[in-house]
Design an enzyme around this catalytic site. Structure first.
Site, PDB file in Angstrom:
ATOM      1  N   HIS A 171       0.836  -1.207   0.000  1.00 37.67           N
ATOM      2  CA  HIS A 171       0.000   0.000   0.000  1.00 37.67           C
ATOM      3  C   HIS A 171       0.874   1.261   0.000  1.00 37.67           C
ATOM      4  O   HIS A 171       1.201   1.812   1.042  1.00 37.67           O
ATOM      5  CB  HIS A 171      -0.899  -0.035   1.243  1.00 37.67           C
ATOM      6  CG  HIS A 171      -2.049   0.913   1.187  1.00 37.67           C
ATOM      7  ND1 HIS A 171      -3.304   0.586   1.635  1.00 37.67           N
ATOM      8  CD2 HIS A 171      -2.143   2.188   0.749  1.00 37.67           C
ATOM      9  CE1 HIS A 171      -4.118   1.619   1.471  1.00 37.67           C
ATOM     10  NE2 HIS A 171      -3.428   2.606   0.940  1.00 37.67           N
TER      11      HIS A 171
ATOM     12  N   HIS B 195       1.431   5.152  -1.876  1.00 40.07           N
ATOM     13  CA  HIS B 195       0.943   6.206  -2.777  1.00 40.07           C
ATOM     14  C   HIS B 195       2.151   6.897  -3.407  1.00 40.07           C
ATOM     15  O   HIS B 195       2.913   7.568  -2.716  1.00 40.07           O
ATOM     16  CB  HIS B 195       0.086   7.212  -2.004  1.00 40.07           C
ATOM     17  CG  HIS B 195      -1.176   6.601  -1.453  1.00 40.07           C
ATOM     18  ND1 HIS B 195      -2.338   6.506  -2.205  1.00 40.07           N
ATOM     19  CD2 HIS B 195      -1.455   6.037  -0.253  1.00 40.07           C
ATOM     20  CE1 HIS B 195      -3.278   5.918  -1.462  1.00 40.07           C
ATOM     21  NE2 HIS B 195      -2.771   5.617  -0.282  1.00 40.07           N
ATOM     22  N   LEU B 196       2.304   6.709  -4.719  1.00 37.77           N
ATOM     23  CA  LEU B 196       3.458   7.296  -5.418  1.00 37.77           C
ATOM     24  C   LEU B 196       3.120   8.663  -6.009  1.00 37.77           C
ATOM     25  O   LEU B 196       4.001   9.394  -6.416  1.00 37.77           O
ATOM     26  CB  LEU B 196       3.940   6.367  -6.545  1.00 37.77           C
ATOM     27  CG  LEU B 196       4.251   4.910  -6.201  1.00 37.77           C
ATOM     28  CD1 LEU B 196       4.817   4.194  -7.427  1.00 37.77           C
ATOM     29  CD2 LEU B 196       5.244   4.802  -5.075  1.00 37.77           C
TER      30      LEU B 196
ATOM     31  N   ASN C 209      -5.094   5.985  -6.774  1.00 39.16           N
ATOM     32  CA  ASN C 209      -5.884   7.222  -6.589  1.00 39.16           C
ATOM     33  C   ASN C 209      -5.074   8.459  -6.961  1.00 39.16           C
ATOM     34  O   ASN C 209      -4.890   9.376  -6.174  1.00 39.16           O
ATOM     35  CB  ASN C 209      -6.428   7.332  -5.158  1.00 39.16           C
ATOM     36  CG  ASN C 209      -5.338   7.429  -4.098  1.00 39.16           C
ATOM     37  OD1 ASN C 209      -4.222   6.938  -4.295  1.00 39.16           O
ATOM     38  ND2 ASN C 209      -5.654   8.062  -2.978  1.00 39.16           N
TER      39      ASN C 209
ATOM     40  N   ASP D 120      -8.918   2.714  -3.469  1.00 43.21           N
ATOM     41  CA  ASP D 120      -8.411   3.281  -2.217  1.00 43.21           C
ATOM     42  C   ASP D 120      -8.462   4.811  -2.175  1.00 43.21           C
ATOM     43  O   ASP D 120      -8.256   5.491  -3.175  1.00 43.21           O
ATOM     44  CB  ASP D 120      -6.972   2.848  -1.931  1.00 43.21           C
ATOM     45  CG  ASP D 120      -6.511   3.383  -0.578  1.00 43.21           C
ATOM     46  OD1 ASP D 120      -7.209   3.125   0.416  1.00 43.21           O
ATOM     47  OD2 ASP D 120      -5.494   4.083  -0.523  1.00 43.21           O
TER      48      ASP D 120
ATOM     49  N   HIS E 299     -10.818  -0.092   0.800  1.00 40.43           N
ATOM     50  CA  HIS E 299     -10.613   0.873   1.897  1.00 40.43           C
ATOM     51  C   HIS E 299     -11.947   0.929   2.636  1.00 40.43           C
ATOM     52  O   HIS E 299     -12.876   1.577   2.166  1.00 40.43           O
ATOM     53  CB  HIS E 299     -10.243   2.233   1.289  1.00 40.43           C
ATOM     54  CG  HIS E 299     -10.332   3.397   2.228  1.00 40.43           C
ATOM     55  ND1 HIS E 299      -9.300   4.310   2.382  1.00 40.43           N
ATOM     56  CD2 HIS E 299     -11.319   3.842   3.047  1.00 40.43           C
ATOM     57  CE1 HIS E 299      -9.657   5.230   3.265  1.00 40.43           C
ATOM     58  NE2 HIS E 299     -10.879   4.981   3.673  1.00 40.43           N
TER      59      HIS E 299
ATOM     60  N   ASP F 137       0.726   2.333   3.914  1.00 45.04           N
ATOM     61  CA  ASP F 137      -0.178   3.402   3.481  1.00 45.04           C
ATOM     62  C   ASP F 137       0.604   4.712   3.403  1.00 45.04           C
ATOM     63  O   ASP F 137       0.114   5.771   3.810  1.00 45.04           O
ATOM     64  CB  ASP F 137      -1.396   3.530   4.412  1.00 45.04           C
ATOM     65  CG  ASP F 137      -2.482   4.424   3.821  1.00 45.04           C
ATOM     66  OD1 ASP F 137      -2.344   4.869   2.656  1.00 45.04           O
ATOM     67  OD2 ASP F 137      -3.473   4.697   4.522  1.00 45.04           O
TER      68      ASP F 137
ATOM     69  N   GLY G  48      -3.322  11.749   5.493  1.00 44.38           N
ATOM     70  CA  GLY G  48      -2.255  10.845   5.050  1.00 44.38           C
ATOM     71  C   GLY G  48      -0.965  11.052   5.808  1.00 44.38           C
ATOM     72  O   GLY G  48      -0.627  12.171   6.173  1.00 44.38           O
TER      73      GLY G  48
HETATM   74  O1  DOR Z   1      -5.083   8.946   4.910  1.00 41.62           O
HETATM   75  C1  DOR Z   1      -5.216   8.503   3.769  1.00 41.62           C
HETATM   76  N1  DOR Z   1      -4.569   9.051   2.734  1.00 41.62           N
HETATM   77  N2  DOR Z   1      -6.023   7.456   3.568  1.00 41.62           N
HETATM   78  C2  DOR Z   1      -6.330   7.034   2.325  1.00 41.62           C
HETATM   79  O2  DOR Z   1      -7.049   6.091   2.195  1.00 41.62           O
HETATM   80  C3  DOR Z   1      -5.808   7.735   1.141  1.00 41.62           C
HETATM   81  C4  DOR Z   1      -4.558   8.413   1.457  1.00 41.62           C
HETATM   82  C5  DOR Z   1      -4.121   9.392   0.396  1.00 41.62           C
HETATM   83  O3  DOR Z   1      -4.181   9.066  -0.776  1.00 41.62           O
HETATM   84  O4  DOR Z   1      -3.658  10.473   0.760  1.00 41.62           O
HETATM   85 ZN    ZN Z   2      -7.074   3.920   2.122  1.00 44.93          ZN
END
Ligand code: DOR
Ligand code: ZN
Length: 455
Positions: free
Chosen positions: A61, A63-64, A95, A153, A180, A329, A348
């Protein structure tokens, strides 16, 4: 490509059943020999006495942020952060802006990741078009391209019918459907949904986040008068997803579970034989909602930080093997976005650089987990779930040389201003860790080597 021959000498190799002392000879991207007293005339010798060596970590998990959110992170900065944290494979969350919902975008993210070539990047795709929650993507074509994991997500798969279709396809095609689990209407995101297509095209800003839930529901949220994300928002979607899984089969993966109720449901589902796996995120293992009570946006995350009881339940779920995986995450946001007011800042926490040190310090040094448990949770099990044969170990002669070298005797303090990630606002700033990743080897090549300047 020319590979350097590497001889890692005198290390403690972490295997599934414990730690054994050995040298590792690495050549042509593989572990050529493993044993004691290995000699080699030409190899670069790395003295690793006292170091722990384990299979490179695998993050299910990450996020790039590419395409579209390069102010917050790029594939390159995320991958640099990942190797500094000991990772050799990550799953890129879809996302982005635009979201990864078509074969063209999968191919484009993949080719950028291949050009960076620091870790294996598994590109996940959305379950629904524009990640809007309703109209399914072309899962067959995407799976044909090798997509192993689908998720919307950021939000759950809003339509139960879309989730049912995805799991039905999963049963036929073998891919993973990850969710999610937070019910949008219970976290104040049902109104946002009306503009989701625009959101995915333009990104959504502070104004739209006003009124959206941003903290666990309870005494603290009442005192602060902030919109909430109640625990039952998670229970509702976990229950829904498990009910659909029981009906149609397939492979369900529950992302970042955060409440004791979720762990109870997961345990029962596993006992009844359902094909479900689940992850927890590092922040839910070390922080509670108390941390967010000062309204510092570094503690804003979805699902939100919960109660002490939930934190203990999450740790117990790891110890009991109810939860399969710790996934970061890693959710970087540009520093200026995390300077907005709590309600308006994006949710995030970026943690891929420090996740292993954090959990080694908090869980292994405190006797909650063994080192081999932590390596299983952060490398072997995620690799197994994803079917990544070159990752997750056990390290042995012939296996791909994806390896992390960790110095358990190093104590250090985290300074996010010098992180590889573009996210500089961190709840871990100034935190002291025991143990540090000092070297990461990806397919036989050193992709990260700590310069001992950060102490
Ligand atoms: O806190 C979060 N940030 N939860 C998520 O499910 C998405 C993520 C994000 O993309 O910033
Ligand atoms: Zn999430």
């Amino acid at each position: 490509m020319i590979f350097e021959t590497l001889l890692i000498r005198g290390c403690e190799v972490v295997g599934p059943d414990g730690v054994t002392q050995a040298d590792l000879l690495i050549e042509d991207g593989r572990i050529l020999k493993m044993g004691r007293g290995i000699r080699h005339a030409r190899a670069r010798v790395i003295d690793a006495s006292g170091m722990l060596v384990f299979p490179g970590l695998v993050d299910m998990h990450t996020h790039l942020r590419e395409p579209g959110q390069e102010r917050s992170e790029t594939i390159e900065t995320a991958c640099r952060a990942a190797v500094a944290g000991g990772y050799t494979a990550v799953v890129a969350m879809p996302n982005t802006n635009p979201p990864v919902d078509s074969p063209e975008i999968v191919v484009s993210v993949r080719s950028k990741a291949n050009a960076v070539r620091l870790v294996d990047v598994e590109v996940a795709a959305c379950v629904t078009r524009h990640r809007s929650g309703y109209r399914p993507t072309e899962m067959g074509r995407l799976a044909g391209l090798g997509v192993r994991l689908f998720t919307d997500d950021g939000t759950c798969v809003r339509s139960a019918a879309a989730l049912k279709l995805a799991l039905t396809n999963s049963a036929r095609m073998g891919f993973i459907v990850a969710d999610h689990p937070e019910e949008p209407s219970l976290v104040g995101e049902d109104l946002v949904s009306q503009s989701l297509e625009e959101e995915s095209r333009f990104g959504y800003g502070a104004r739209e986040r006003r009124g959206v839930g941003c903290i666990n529901e309870g005494e603290i949220s009442s005192r602060l008068g902030l919109p909430v994300r109640p625990r039952e928002a998670e229970t509702v979607i976990v229950s829904r997803d498990l009910a659909i899984l029981a009906a149609v089969g397939g492979r369900l993966h529950l992302q970042h579970l955060s409440t004791s109720d979720s762990f109870d449901l997961l345990k029962r589902a596993k006992e009844s034989g359902l094909s479900v796996t689940a992850e927890v995120a590092p922040h839910h293992l070390v922080f509670t909602e108390e941390a967010a009570s000062g309204c510092d946006p570094v503690y804003k995350v979805n699902p939100p930080l919960r109660t002490r009881f939930d934190l203990e339940a999450a740790r117990e779920a790891l110890v009991e093997g109810v939860v399969d995986v710790v996934a970061t995450d890693h959710a970087p946001h540009a520093p200026e976005l995390k300077e907005l007011a709590f309600e308006e800042a994006p949710a995030g926490i970026a943690s891929i650089e420090i996740a292993f040190s954090l959990l080694y310090t908090e869980l292994v040094c405190n006797g909650v987990l063994s080192i081999q448990d932590l390596v299983r949770l952060m490398s072997s099990r995620p690799a197994e779930i994803l079917g990544l044969e070159d990752h997750g170990g056990p390290l042995q002669e012939g296996s791909a040389a994806n390896v992390a070298v960790f110095d358990p005797s190093r104590t250090w303090e985290y300074d996010p201003s010098v992180s590889y990630s573009k996210a500089k606002a961190s709840p871990y700033a100034g935190r002291k860790f025991n143990g540090r990743v000092v070297l990461t080897i990806y397919r036989g090549q050193v992709v990260f080597e700590e310069e001992r300047s950060g102490d």
